[in-house]
Scaffold this active site. Sequence first.
Site, PDB file in Angstrom:
ATOM      1  CG  LEU A  96      -1.769  -1.194   1.510  1.00 44.78           C
ATOM      2  CD1 LEU A  96      -2.767  -0.866   2.627  1.00 44.78           C
ATOM      3  CD2 LEU A  96      -2.498  -1.681   0.273  1.00 44.78           C
ATOM      4  CG  HIS A 112       2.596 -11.751   7.729  1.00 45.61           C
ATOM      5  ND1 HIS A 112       2.911 -11.577   6.398  1.00 45.61           N
ATOM      6  CD2 HIS A 112       3.661 -12.344   8.297  1.00 45.61           C
ATOM      7  CE1 HIS A 112       4.129 -12.039   6.182  1.00 45.61           C
ATOM      8  NE2 HIS A 112       4.611 -12.504   7.316  1.00 45.61           N
TER       9      HIS A 112
HETATM   10  C1  GAR Z   1      -3.392 -16.084   4.036  1.00 43.27           C
HETATM   11  O1  GAR Z   1      -2.556 -17.130   4.489  1.00 43.27           O
HETATM   12  C2  GAR Z   1      -2.859 -14.746   4.483  1.00 43.27           C
HETATM   13  O2  GAR Z   1      -2.259 -14.784   5.761  1.00 43.27           O
HETATM   14  C3  GAR Z   1      -1.825 -14.485   3.417  1.00 43.27           C
HETATM   15  O3  GAR Z   1      -2.428 -14.901   2.229  1.00 43.27           O
HETATM   16  C4  GAR Z   1      -3.344 -15.954   2.505  1.00 43.27           C
HETATM   17  C5  GAR Z   1      -4.688 -15.582   1.934  1.00 43.27           C
HETATM   18  O4  GAR Z   1      -5.584 -16.645   2.031  1.00 43.27           O
HETATM   19  N1  GAR Z   1      -1.471 -13.115   3.364  1.00 43.27           N
HETATM   20  C6  GAR Z   1      -0.229 -12.678   3.128  1.00 43.27           C
HETATM   21  O5  GAR Z   1       0.700 -13.427   2.913  1.00 43.27           O
HETATM   22  C7  GAR Z   1      -0.074 -11.168   3.138  1.00 43.27           C
HETATM   23  N2  GAR Z   1       1.307 -10.808   3.117  1.00 43.27           N
HETATM   24  P1  GAR Z   1      -7.131 -16.418   1.766  1.00 43.27           P
HETATM   25  O6  GAR Z   1      -7.250 -15.703   0.417  1.00 43.27           O
HETATM   26  O7  GAR Z   1      -7.675 -17.816   1.684  1.00 43.27           O
HETATM   27  O8  GAR Z   1      -7.701 -15.626   2.894  1.00 43.27           O
END
Ligand code: GAR
Length: 220
Positions: A96, A112
């Site tokens: 962002l 995260h």
């Molecule tokens: C989740 O594991 C979240 O923690 C991660 O992406 C995945 C999304 O899953 N986010 C990151 O890595 C942000 N840096 P989802 O689309 O099934 O909620």
Amino acid sequence: MARELPIGVLISGSGTNLQAIIDAIEAKRLDAVIRVVISNREDAFGLVRAKKHNLPTEVLDHKKFPSREAYDQALVDILRRRQVELVILAGFMRLLSPVLVGAYSNRIMNIHPALLPSFPGLHVQKKAVEHGVRFSGCTVHFVNEGCDEGPIIIQAVVPVFPDDTEESLAARILQEEHRIYPRAVQLYSEGRLRVAGRVVQVEGLAKDDSQVLTNPPLKG
Ligand code: GAR
């Protein structure tokens, strides 16, 4: 009746965290209303989930904007138009700019899949397995201008086992993400979060010092 906090959820992919928030609202564990779900990818499965629950959706393709700032301004315009108070990043895979962070200061949350400040960035479950840490987990935090470094609201810890792969660890962490993200949003909705510098104070917090974890266990 408790006030319903107007939220906007930003996604890029599968949307299981979005689903956990929808489920918590429907089960009345979360006093919030989803005003809009925004994806930067039109093929994000999270959009299908949102439509199934009759939630308003918008696709805002970052490739159609000349700069990160122009894209973020378009996000801010949608969020304001929908009168969103809290922005929820749920697997939104974009950095962002100050345009969005400044417009929603301490009103953007991210989840995260690691115990920050360890393992910020991408592919963090793989990095945790390769590093040989005994515990990993997930973190919900307010978003500031740094990458994965804003004030921490809630964390959940999971063990890492010798036979774990990136996938098995990610699945164990994801289960906990689905528990802590709705909880963090509910704490905000109840007005119980105060940000002081980089520390988040949680009002009326129950302290439980019985949970000391050891992995591998001391016995056996
Ligand atoms: C989740 O594991 C979240 O923690 C991660 O992406 C995945 C999304 O899953 N986010 C990151 O890595 C942000 N840096 P989802 O689309 O099934 O909620």
